[in-house]
Design a protein around this motif. Structure first.
Motif, mmCIF file in Angstrom:
data_model
loop_
_atom_site.group_PDB
_atom_site.id
_atom_site.type_symbol
_atom_site.label_atom_id
_atom_site.label_comp_id
_atom_site.label_asym_id
_atom_site.label_seq_id
_atom_site.Cartn_x
_atom_site.Cartn_y
_atom_site.Cartn_z
ATOM 1 N N ASP A 1 35.218 -2.329 -35.209
ATOM 2 C CA ASP A 1 36.324 -1.786 -36.013
ATOM 3 C C ASP A 1 36.744 -0.367 -35.613
ATOM 4 O OD1 ASP A 1 36.158 -4.129 -37.241
ATOM 5 O OD2 ASP A 1 35.687 -3.366 -39.234
ATOM 6 N N GLY B 1 40.566 3.426 -41.237
ATOM 7 C CA GLY B 1 39.835 3.447 -42.502
ATOM 8 C C GLY B 1 38.377 3.044 -42.341
ATOM 9 N N ARG C 1 34.487 -11.551 -37.228
ATOM 10 C CA ARG C 1 35.540 -10.982 -36.395
ATOM 11 C C ARG C 1 35.572 -9.457 -36.520
ATOM 12 N NH1 ARG C 1 41.798 -11.988 -36.584
ATOM 13 N NH2 ARG C 1 41.415 -12.028 -38.810
ATOM 14 N N TYR C 2 35.375 -8.966 -37.759
ATOM 15 C CA TYR C 2 35.352 -7.510 -37.992
ATOM 16 C C TYR C 2 33.939 -7.072 -38.295
ATOM 17 C CZ TYR C 2 40.286 -8.578 -38.760
ATOM 18 O OH TYR C 2 41.555 -9.039 -38.622
ATOM 19 N N LYS C 3 33.484 -6.031 -37.596
ATOM 20 C CA LYS C 3 32.132 -5.523 -37.851
ATOM 21 C C LYS C 3 32.179 -3.994 -37.914
ATOM 22 C CE LYS C 3 28.754 -7.386 -35.381
ATOM 23 N NZ LYS C 3 28.141 -7.956 -34.157
ATOM 24 N N ASP C 4 31.687 -3.486 -39.035
ATOM 25 C CA ASP C 4 31.788 -2.039 -39.239
ATOM 26 C C ASP C 4 30.471 -1.486 -39.770
ATOM 27 O OD1 ASP C 4 32.871 0.481 -39.423
ATOM 28 O OD2 ASP C 4 33.937 0.105 -41.300
ATOM 29 N N ILE C 5 30.281 -0.219 -39.540
ATOM 30 C CA ILE C 5 29.098 0.466 -40.099
ATOM 31 C C ILE C 5 29.294 0.632 -41.596
ATOM 32 C CG2 ILE C 5 27.996 2.739 -40.213
ATOM 33 C CD1 ILE C 5 28.566 3.080 -37.284
ATOM 34 N N ILE D 1 20.759 -0.218 -39.642
ATOM 35 C CA ILE D 1 21.805 0.117 -40.611
ATOM 36 C C ILE D 1 22.513 -1.168 -41.055
ATOM 37 C CG2 ILE D 1 23.610 0.464 -38.867
ATOM 38 C CD1 ILE D 1 24.486 2.922 -40.491
ATOM 39 N N ILE E 1 25.396 -3.686 -41.775
ATOM 40 C CA ILE E 1 26.664 -3.924 -41.093
ATOM 41 C C ILE E 1 27.594 -4.637 -42.068
ATOM 42 C CG2 ILE E 1 27.789 -5.187 -39.204
ATOM 43 C CD1 ILE E 1 25.197 -4.848 -37.631
ATOM 44 N N ALA F 1 34.279 -5.595 -44.623
ATOM 45 C CA ALA F 1 34.645 -4.464 -43.753
ATOM 46 C C ALA F 1 36.053 -3.980 -44.068
ATOM 47 C CB ALA F 1 34.545 -4.866 -42.289
ATOM 48 N N ARG G 1 36.162 -2.267 -47.526
ATOM 49 C CA ARG G 1 35.637 -0.904 -47.491
ATOM 50 C C ARG G 1 36.657 0.035 -46.817
ATOM 51 N NH1 ARG G 1 31.157 2.356 -48.178
ATOM 52 N NH2 ARG G 1 30.695 0.788 -49.755
ATOM 53 N N SER G 2 37.294 -0.479 -45.791
ATOM 54 C CA SER G 2 38.284 0.334 -45.077
ATOM 55 C C SER G 2 39.443 0.708 -45.992
ATOM 56 C CB SER G 2 38.786 -0.444 -43.861
ATOM 57 O OG SER G 2 39.818 0.264 -43.235
#
Lengths: 601, 135
Positions: free
Chosen positions: A33, A38, B12-16, B29, B31, B37, B40-41
């Motif tokens: 991402d 964001g 498909r979307y992976k974020d911290i 951590i 994910i 994701a 949260r964004s």
């Protein structure tokens, strides 16, 4: 396996650094991402990029500040200059030279002292400035008056600060005053002697570290990082170290810089003596205040520090002289220095210096002497004699015939003419009035054409004029150097002179003129009273070298000139369109020497 | 045949997870993936104030700014527009359906509810944000 991709690591810009981090993550991370602002990953990238950007800018700045050419902070420039042995110039107080007398009934030869603490006050633009004597002066009564001649006054007030020394060789004594004139610093150290007496010793500014002994009483002067000055004494080896407990008194004069220049009148503020009322003091002569200047700026320090290092404190080459004079006499607008071998005619063993002051045309003889004694004397080579000579001005006589199209402008003919005049004044200020300048004919014509949109063309002729001071009733030879090739038959005096006591001209009361004869000789002529025709009286009055521009007027004995200042104006036309100036010659344009004829298209 | 939902399941979307909690199963951590994701964004964008992000002063919404303004009928409109703007400008994965801003005058609070769906996913996602004074 090692990743062999190229990594960009030299960027400074935040966005580029961030893009590089994104690129790295795109290739190496399981997170995807990084492209969405964001996302948490984006926040982490922002922080990383900011940190990298911050460090990059910091390191860049830190490195820049380490070099004289790139440092931006004054403290950094001063610090580097210190390593080159250079102390930036502080503000300089204006100087005023006055002579005054005080009527008295005191017996003849009674002494009256003008103390250094006496205050005078002058005014400029509604602001008052205090002046104080540089030193104590004493005058003796003639029985009717005391006369003080050539009293040097310095602008500013005297301030004394005292410290108690701890005896350490690294001890620094700070002078926390931004307005200090460091040339006025006086340092006194009072120490208890073994006999119980107090010994007072004057310490002077160190000028040459190589000659120092442990007992020499000198001080070092530096500019501190906060733009103040610091005094430090020797360490007991290179100069004397004051004893612990001794009292260090530092007296200095504050300065208002160049704001106190050009003051023409002055009055007493404090009394010279309790018995002498201020109203009785009669000022006989006052030299307009001069020499005040602001502190040295960063750009100047940058140049002077490097030059100071290259000259090693000695004036040997012409550039060395120029450096010291530019540094120590900032009132000069332009300085020209040339060796005697380059002079016309050559005079070996001399170095010639010429100043164009910021205000006015010439510097006074007292200032010349001051410069020779205080700036040059202790730096120049013993066998070379420095001589300050006045600048010579080559005035350009400009005759312009400008054609303009009234349909192209709303301005009248005189307004267009004014535009041209304003442009010429600006051109003169920006291009001329300095040594070593050059008049470029084509650029000048272009500048006139560009003065106003409606100007279609211009036809311009240029003549040179020199204003030569002459000695009346005395036979002399005059050398006039136009420094440019002169057109044959163009040299002449623009105004007349009388020579009633010159037997070679017939002891006549007529008005005489000078011109050249096309063949390199000067002739003196007059006009016949009967028919107005030109009559040549003397056909061998000197020579003119049409190639070098040197004119030699021999056995010239005028008795009266048209100009009130006992000068004769000599004019000529040059062979070349471009005009140069060398040595002590300065090209300049006076508004009154510009003649403009406007023609309608 | 792979359906849209299959793709979602394939992360498909992976974020911290910006809270940096530790996942006890692998000591790494946490994910956040896919809808979580994006959710949260969106929440991060809404709660970001203008000038908060370095070198990107326009990123953010007027939510925090509005807290210190007098609450009036225009506040809801301002907030709704601001939230829609920030999401449409900076979060292309989310398509806003509705932004609901309600005031709770008694408790001096704002209740913001954002309805959106993640592009290519049918499920409607809801975010509730309660903003109230803490003292």
């Amino acid at each position: 396996m090692a990743d062999n991709k190229t990594r960009e690591i030299s960027e400074l810009d935040f966005e580029t650094i961030r893009a590089n981090i994104a690129s790295f993550i795109a290739n190496n991370s399981t997170f995807s991402d990084y492209n969405y602002r964001g996302s948490g990953l984006s926040l982490v990238m922002d922080i990383l990029a900011y940190n990298t950007h911050y460090n990059a800018v910091y390191l860049n700045m830190a490195l820049n500040e380490n070099f004289l050419d790139t440092a931006q902070l004054r403290s950094s420039v001063v610090s580097i200059a210190k390593n080159l042995g250079y102390t930036p110039r502080s503000k300089k107080s204006s100087t005023m030279v006055v002579s005054f007398s005080i009527p008295t009934t005191d017996a003849a030869n009674t002494a009256l002292t003008l103390n250094k603490s006496v205050k005078f006050v002058g005014e400029r633009d509604g602001t008052s400035f205090i002046f104080q004597p540089q030193e104590a002066y004493t005058a003796l009564s003639t029985g009717s008056q005391y006369t003080f001649n050539n009293v040097f006054l310095k602008e500013g007030s005297k301030i004394t600060i005292q410290y108690t020394s701890n005896g350490s060789s690294t001890e620094k004594f700070y002078i926390n005053n931004f307005n200090i004139d460091t040339e006025s610093i006086e340092v006194l150290v009072e120490e208890n002697s073994t006999s119980g007496q107090i010994d007072t010793t004057t310490y002077s500014l160190i000028s040459d570290i190589t000659t120092l002994s442990p007992e020499d009483t000198h001080y070092y002067l530096f500019e501190s990082t906060d733009k103040n000055y610091v005094i430090q004494f020797g360490d007991g080896i290179l100069g004397r170290k004051p004893l612990a407990g001794s009292t260090v008194s530092i007296t200095f004069q504050t300065s208002s810089g160049d704001a106190a220049n050009d003051i023409t009148s002055i009055s007493l503020l404090s009394t010279i003596s309790a018995t002498i009322p201020n109203s009785t003091v009669i000022f006989n002569s006052i030299v307009t205040s001069y020499g005040g200047d602001v502190e040295e700026d960063i750009d100047s320090i940058r140049i002077n520090a490097a030059n100071n290092f290259s000259t090693q404190g000695r004036a040997v080459t012409a550039d060395d002289y120029k450096f010291f004079l530019e540094r120590d006499y900032p009132q000069a607008d332009s300085i020209s220095v040339w060796g005697g071998q380059d002079n016309v005619p050559p005079i070996y063993g001399k170095v010639f210096i010429s100043f164009k002051p910021k205000k006015g045309f010439y510097i006074t003889n007292s200032v010349k002497q001051e410069i020779l004694n205080n700036i040059i004397k202790n730096k120049n080579v013993v066998t070379i004699i420095p001589e300050i000579i006045d600048p010579e001005y080559i005035f350009l006589l400009i005759n312009i015939s400008a054609v303009f199209d009234p349909k192209q402008t709303l301005l009248s003919s005189s307004e267009v003419e004014n535009s041209i005049r304003q442009n010429i004044t600006l051109y003169n200020a920006e291009t001329f009035s300095k040594f070593g300048t050059r008049f470029n004919y084509s650029k000048f014509l272009y500048m006139i054409d560009q003065s106003e949109n409606s100007i279609v063309s211009n036809y311009t002729t240029i003549k040179l004029k020199k204003n030569i001071p002459v000695y009346l009733e005395t036979t002399n030879t005059y050398l006039i150097n136009f420094q440019n090739a002169i057109k044959e038959g163009s040299f002449k005096s623009s105004n007349s002179f009388k020579a009633e006591t010159d037997s070679s001209l017939g002891l006549s009361t007529s008005d005489f003129f000078i011109e050249d004869d096309y063949f390199g000789k000067l002739v003196i002529y007059k006009y016949s009273a009967a028919d107005g025709k030109k009559i040549i009286i003397k056909n061998d009055s000197g020579e003119i070298n049409y190639i070098t521009g040197l004119v030699r007027l021999v056995d010239f004995k005028p008795s009266q000139t048209v100009n009130d200042d006992q000068t004769i104006d000599l004019i000529c036309e040059t062979k070349d369109y471009d005009i140069i100036s060398l040595r002590n010659n300065i090209l300049t344009i006076l508004d009154s020497d510009v003649s403009i004829t406007m023609k309608v298209k | 045949m792979i359906t849209i939902n299959d793709k979602i399941i394939s992360n498909r979307y992976k974020d911290i997870d910006i809270s940096f909690r530790k996942n006890p199963s692998n000591n790494d951590i946490y994910i956040l993936t896919d809808i979580d994701a994006v959710k949260r964004s969106v929440k991060t964008l809404i709660l970001t104030d203008f000038n908060e992000r370095l070198f990107n002063p326009k990123l953010g919404s007027a939510v925090y700014f509005s807290l210190f303004e007098n609450f009036g009928p225009e506040t809801s409109i301002l907030l709704e527009k601001s939230i829609k703007d920030v999401i449409s400008n900076y979060e292309p994965r989310a398509k806003i359906i509705k932004v609901d801003v309600k005031e709770n005058i008694q408790s001096h609070a704002l209740i913001i509810t954002v309805f959106f769906y993640v592009v290519n996913v049918e499920e409607i996602v809801t975010i509730n944000i309660n903003l109230e004074r803490v003292r």
